[in-house]
Design a protein around this motif. Structure first.
Motif, PDB file in Angstrom:
ATOM      1  N   GLN A   1       0.924  -1.213   0.086  1.00 53.00           N
ATOM      2  CA  GLN A   1       0.167  -0.448  -0.183  1.00 53.00           C
ATOM      3  C   GLN A   1       0.396   1.218  -0.310  1.00 53.00           C
ATOM      4  O   GLN A   1       1.635   1.277   0.761  1.00 53.00           O
ATOM      5  CB  GLN A   1      -1.070  -0.465   1.247  1.00 53.00           C
ATOM      6  N   GLN A   2       0.452   2.033  -1.024  1.00 54.53           N
ATOM      7  CA  GLN A   2       0.996   3.652  -0.945  1.00 54.53           C
ATOM      8  C   GLN A   2       0.026   4.081  -0.163  1.00 54.53           C
ATOM      9  O   GLN A   2      -0.905   4.779  -0.882  1.00 54.53           O
ATOM     10  CB  GLN A   2       1.719   3.436  -2.680  1.00 54.53           C
ATOM     11  N   GLY A   3       0.804   5.198   0.444  1.00 58.86           N
ATOM     12  CA  GLY A   3      -0.847   6.257   1.346  1.00 58.86           C
ATOM     13  C   GLY A   3      -1.605   5.813   1.487  1.00 58.86           C
ATOM     14  O   GLY A   3      -1.741   4.542   2.037  1.00 58.86           O
ATOM     15  N   LEU A   4      -2.733   6.655   1.389  1.00 61.85           N
ATOM     16  CA  LEU A   4      -3.846   5.462   1.974  1.00 61.85           C
ATOM     17  C   LEU A   4      -4.399   5.051   1.164  1.00 61.85           C
ATOM     18  O   LEU A   4      -4.481   4.545   0.163  1.00 61.85           O
ATOM     19  CB  LEU A   4      -5.277   7.178   2.606  1.00 61.85           C
ATOM     20  N   ASN A   5      -5.469   4.063   2.080  1.00 59.56           N
ATOM     21  CA  ASN A   5      -6.140   3.115   1.524  1.00 59.56           C
ATOM     22  C   ASN A   5      -6.961   3.249   0.521  1.00 59.56           C
ATOM     23  O   ASN A   5      -7.988   4.290   1.210  1.00 59.56           O
ATOM     24  CB  ASN A   5      -6.554   1.746   3.175  1.00 59.56           C
ATOM     25  N   GLU A   6      -7.630   2.860  -0.041  1.00 61.35           N
ATOM     26  CA  GLU A   6      -8.180   3.666  -1.633  1.00 61.35           C
ATOM     27  C   GLU A   6     -10.079   3.565  -0.653  1.00 61.35           C
ATOM     28  O   GLU A   6     -10.544   3.603  -1.029  1.00 61.35           O
ATOM     29  CB  GLU A   6      -8.301   3.085  -2.667  1.00 61.35           C
TER      30      GLU A   6
END
Length: 155
Positions: free
Chosen positions: A15-20
């Motif tokens: 995961q890159q950044g906030l979870n979609e």
């Protein structure tokens, strides 16, 4: 892939950044009352420590997911003006806290370790209208994969 290293094992996440799906999951939970009954051991632990908290009349600090309580000890030492509640779900981890050290017991009486369900304990603290001066969640996310969003505290 993100690799985070330190004294603990390597944590790898896709995961890159906030979870979609974060917004969707949080909004779903906000639309429904949480009706899960409290676990008995957590309710009992809260009632026991609630009396101590009221007697102290000091600022309250939570150390959630404290493991063996080493962080709780250090937080309590750094904040003698407050009381610190170290909480973990594992009785086994908490049993490894060196609470038989007489020097620690005599010099620091401003913390307690509790084996509780954190979700339940946090809800009880809100109902009791406790105001925290600090809240620590110091350990790495044990659910780093994006598909495990709902296993995380905020999911």
């Amino acid at each position: 892939m993100i690799d985070i290293t330190g004294d603990s094992r390597v944590i790898t996440s896709n995961q890159q950044g906030l979870n979609e799906k974060l917004d969707e999951v949080v909004l779903k939970h906000l639309q429904h009352d949480f009706k899960k009954p409290y676990q008995t051991h957590t309710l009992q632990a809260f009632k026991e420590v609630e009396k101590w908290v009221e007697q102290q009349g000091k600022p309250i600090i939570f150390d959630s997911c404290c493991g063996v309580g080493e962080s709780t000890y250090h937080i309590a030492k750094a904040h003698p003006e407050a009381i610190v509640l170290g909480m973990d779900k594992s009785a086994d981890r908490l049993s490894k806290h060196p609470n038989d050290n007489e020097e620690v017991i005599q010099t620091l009486d401003n913390y307690r370790l509790l084996q509780v369900n954190l979700n339940d304990f946090w809800r009880l603290a809100v109902e009791a209208e406790w105001t925290l001066s600090h809240h620590y969640l110091l350990y790495p996310n044990p659910w780093p994969k994006a598909k495990h969003l709902q296993r995380r505290w905020h999911g």
